[in-house]
Design an enzyme around this catalytic site. Structure first.
Site, PDB file in Angstrom:
ATOM      1  CG  ASP A   1      -3.971  -2.428   2.422  1.00  0.00           C
ATOM      2  OD1 ASP A   1      -2.850  -2.861   2.695  1.00  0.00           O
ATOM      3  OD2 ASP A   1      -4.806  -2.141   3.291  1.00  0.00           O
TER       4      ASP A   1
ATOM      5  CG  ASN B   1      -2.168   0.835   0.988  1.00  0.00           C
ATOM      6  OD1 ASN B   1      -2.320   1.441  -0.072  1.00  0.00           O
ATOM      7  ND2 ASN B   1      -3.059   0.830   1.953  1.00  0.00           N
TER       8      ASN B   1
ATOM      9  NE  ARG C   1      -3.122  -7.762  12.875  1.00  0.00           N
ATOM     10  CZ  ARG C   1      -4.080  -7.894  11.942  1.00  0.00           C
ATOM     11  NH1 ARG C   1      -4.809  -9.000  11.933  1.00  0.00           N
ATOM     12  NH2 ARG C   1      -4.276  -6.971  11.022  1.00  0.00           N
TER      13      ARG C   1
ATOM     14  CD1 TRP D   1      -2.420   6.861  11.058  1.00  0.00           C
ATOM     15  CD2 TRP D   1      -1.692   5.235   9.682  1.00  0.00           C
ATOM     16  NE1 TRP D   1      -3.482   6.409  10.360  1.00  0.00           N
ATOM     17  CE2 TRP D   1      -3.078   5.402   9.492  1.00  0.00           C
ATOM     18  CE3 TRP D   1      -1.028   4.272   8.936  1.00  0.00           C
ATOM     19  CZ2 TRP D   1      -3.819   4.657   8.591  1.00  0.00           C
ATOM     20  CZ3 TRP D   1      -1.748   3.505   8.039  1.00  0.00           C
ATOM     21  CH2 TRP D   1      -3.148   3.709   7.869  1.00  0.00           C
TER      22      TRP D   1
ATOM     23  CD  GLU E   1      -7.572  -7.007   9.127  1.00  0.00           C
ATOM     24  OE1 GLU E   1      -7.966  -5.846   9.016  1.00  0.00           O
ATOM     25  OE2 GLU E   1      -6.365  -7.317   9.285  1.00  0.00           O
TER      26      GLU E   1
ATOM     27  CG  HIS F   1     -12.167  -3.809   9.829  1.00  0.00           C
ATOM     28  ND1 HIS F   1     -11.155  -2.950   9.504  1.00  0.00           N
ATOM     29  CD2 HIS F   1     -11.579  -5.006  10.070  1.00  0.00           C
ATOM     30  CE1 HIS F   1     -10.000  -3.593   9.535  1.00  0.00           C
ATOM     31  NE2 HIS F   1     -10.238  -4.829   9.882  1.00  0.00           N
TER      32      HIS F   1
ATOM     33  CG  HIS G   1      -3.143   1.561  12.841  1.00  0.00           C
ATOM     34  ND1 HIS G   1      -2.373   2.325  12.013  1.00  0.00           N
ATOM     35  CD2 HIS G   1      -3.643   0.561  12.092  1.00  0.00           C
ATOM     36  CE1 HIS G   1      -2.421   1.810  10.783  1.00  0.00           C
ATOM     37  NE2 HIS G   1      -3.182   0.739  10.805  1.00  0.00           N
TER      38      HIS G   1
HETATM   39  C1  CS2 Z   1      -5.004  -2.248   9.567  1.00  0.00           C
HETATM   40  C2  CS2 Z   1      -4.907  -1.965   8.109  1.00  0.00           C
HETATM   41  O1  CS2 Z   1      -6.502  -3.922   9.012  1.00  0.00           O
HETATM   42  C3  CS2 Z   1      -5.699  -3.530   9.840  1.00  0.00           C
HETATM   43  O2  CS2 Z   1      -5.460  -4.136  10.882  1.00  0.00           O
HETATM   44  O3  CS2 Z   1      -3.953  -2.081  10.374  1.00  0.00           O
HETATM   45  O4  CS2 Z   1      -6.081  -1.384   7.717  1.00  0.00           O
HETATM   46  C4  CS2 Z   1      -3.763  -1.096   7.694  1.00  0.00           C
HETATM   47  O5  CS2 Z   1      -3.934   0.200   8.162  1.00  0.00           O
HETATM   48  C5  CS2 Z   1      -3.610  -1.091   6.197  1.00  0.00           C
HETATM   49  O6  CS2 Z   1      -3.511  -2.378   5.738  1.00  0.00           O
HETATM   50  C6  CS2 Z   1      -2.395  -0.275   5.765  1.00  0.00           C
HETATM   51  O7  CS2 Z   1      -2.159  -0.423   4.445  1.00  0.00           O
HETATM   52 MG    MG Z   2      -3.942  -3.365  12.034  1.00  0.00          MG
END
Ligand code: CS2
Ligand code: MG
Length: 402
Positions: free
Chosen positions: A316, A37, A283, A402, A339, A122, A212
């Site tokens: 992504d 990404n 993960r 982030w 996920e 989510h 995050h």
């Molecule tokens: C995130 C992602 O899904 C998650 O757990 O941490 O959305 C992440 O921000 C993106 O894959 C970044 O490209």
């Molecule tokens: Mg994450």
């Protein structure tokens, strides 16, 4: 079974994807996701300019040898670009092996260790109320595990919030969005969110939360402790992951399960975390973690230390990565959860696939190989569109994780 062709497809059906297609002399082809990404073209070039010329003429069945050849050969190792490229090659070769043996890949990985793969969705909202409603919507759709993220007063463009109910795309077209972060309101809000959720939906649903990477170890310890009464399935990426010893502080203070690893690329990024049993879920993904072959080694180390898998599956990561992840998840012994951020209908049309969702779980299907394809003609109607992930700054302007 010589490799006679390999090419890189870049398209943007709703968001950017990079896909490697490897073709053998028998006309059998395999797919591998190579999407990184915000840095997609770097991996596309790495593959086109440096890897594809080396694949031509190789025996497609020598998967482990090809992995070692691409990992040790360049002398300079690791990192997201290299490991995403290797991951795409590895995944495509497992797809080919499945097709040429007429077996779904999970059967080649040792067969099914369970009937289906528990997944989480989510839920997010612009307020606690909103997030509670979103969680209830996911529960009605059959999800048994739901991640909850809520907007935070005083925090601009907080991670994981907004942009539709079923899809969340963090990458922004054009220049990176600048989000504004403040830790204190976040540490106050999250326990309130889960207190409210448990009172509204009870304790049967698995609830997850993604920090995050935005806290320091002691802040993460405090958050983990304050969330203990709400029995989270996991607290994800509590602190930036480069310094593995940071997790000792968190472990000393809380029993809230910790998940980490979506940004990891090799086993070396998590070996200490696993060996010291500082985390509960790993993960890493097939796409950014060097493919199915490398992820199996990470899972084997994790199994020794009671750590389960919890593969990243954000939007992504393409349907090719999702398919490969589900084959891995169905076969690996120490599976925890997968996920599952849904892709848009556009994306699903470009990548037709055999995997399916039912009652909160998924199955990769029994088609030979990975059971996913790429409609290159349709993909060509969605040209690449540069987009970047946000840059986070604290209230005083300092760049923040982030
Ligand atoms: C995130 C992602 O899904 C998650 O757990 O941490 O959305 C992440 O921000 C993106 O894959 C970044 O490209
Ligand atoms: Mg994450």
């Amino acid at each position: 079974m010589r490799i006679v062709d390999a090419h890189v497809n870049i398209c943007s059906p709703g968001r950017n994807f990079v896909t490697l297609k490897i073709v053998t002399e028998d006309g059998v082809y395999g797919l591998g996701d190579a999407t990184l990404n915000g840095r997609e073209l770097a991996v596309a070039s790495y593959l086109r300019d440096h890897v594809v010329p080396l694949l031509i003429g190789r025996d497609a069945r020598r998967i482990e040898d090809t992995w070692q050849y691409l990992y040790k050969g360049p002398y300079l190792r690791r990192g997201p670009v290299t490991m995403t490229a290797i991951g795409a090659v590895d995944t495509a070769l497992w797809d080919i092996l499945g097709k040429t043996t007429n077996q779904p890949v999970y059967r080649l990985l040792g067969g099914a260790s369970r009937d289906a793969v528990l997944v989480y969705g989510h839920a997010n909202g612009s307020s606690i109320e909103d997030t509670v409603d979103a969680v209830k919507r996911y529960a009605q759709m059959g999800y048994r595990a739901i991640r909850a993220q809520s907007a935070i007063p005083g925090v601009l463009h907080a991670y994981g919030v907004g942009r539709g109910t079923m899809y969340y795309e963090p990458a922004e077209k054009g220049r990176p969005l600048e989000s504004v972060w403040s830790t204190e309101p976040y540490l106050d809000l999250v326990p309130q969110l889960f207190d409210r959720l448990r009172r509204e939906v009870g304790f049967e649903l698995h609830l997850l939360h993604d920090v995050h990477h935005r806290l320091t170890p002691i802040e993460a310890a405090r958050l983990g402790k304050s969330l203990e009464p709400y029995r989270l399935f996991w607290l994800e990426d509590p602190v930036p992951a480069e310094q593995q010893t940071s997790f000792r502080t968190i472990r000393q203070h809380t029993t809230t399960p910790i998940a980490i690893g979506e940004v990891f690329n090799t086993i070396y990024d998590c070996s200490q975390l696993i060996e010291e049993e500082l985390v509960d879920y790993i993960r890493m993904t097939v796409v950014h973690g060097g493919g199915v072959s490398h992820l199996r080694k990470v899972a084997a180390l994790a199994e020794l230390h009671h750590v389960r898998t919890g593969c990243h599956g954000a939007t992504d990561l393409s349907p090719v990565a999702m398919a490969a992840a589900l084959h891995f998840d169905l076969s690996v012994h120490n599976f925890g959860i997968q996920e599952y951020m849904r892709h848009t209908d556009e994306t699903d049309r470009v990548f037709p696939h055999a995997y399916s969702f039912q009652a909160g779980a998924m199955h990769p299907g029994d088609a030979p190989g990975l059971g996913v394809d790429l409609d290159e003609a349709l993909a060509a109607t969605y040209p690449y569109d540069p987009a970047y992930l946000p840059v986070n700054r604290r209230l005083d302007g300092t760049v923040h994780s982030w």
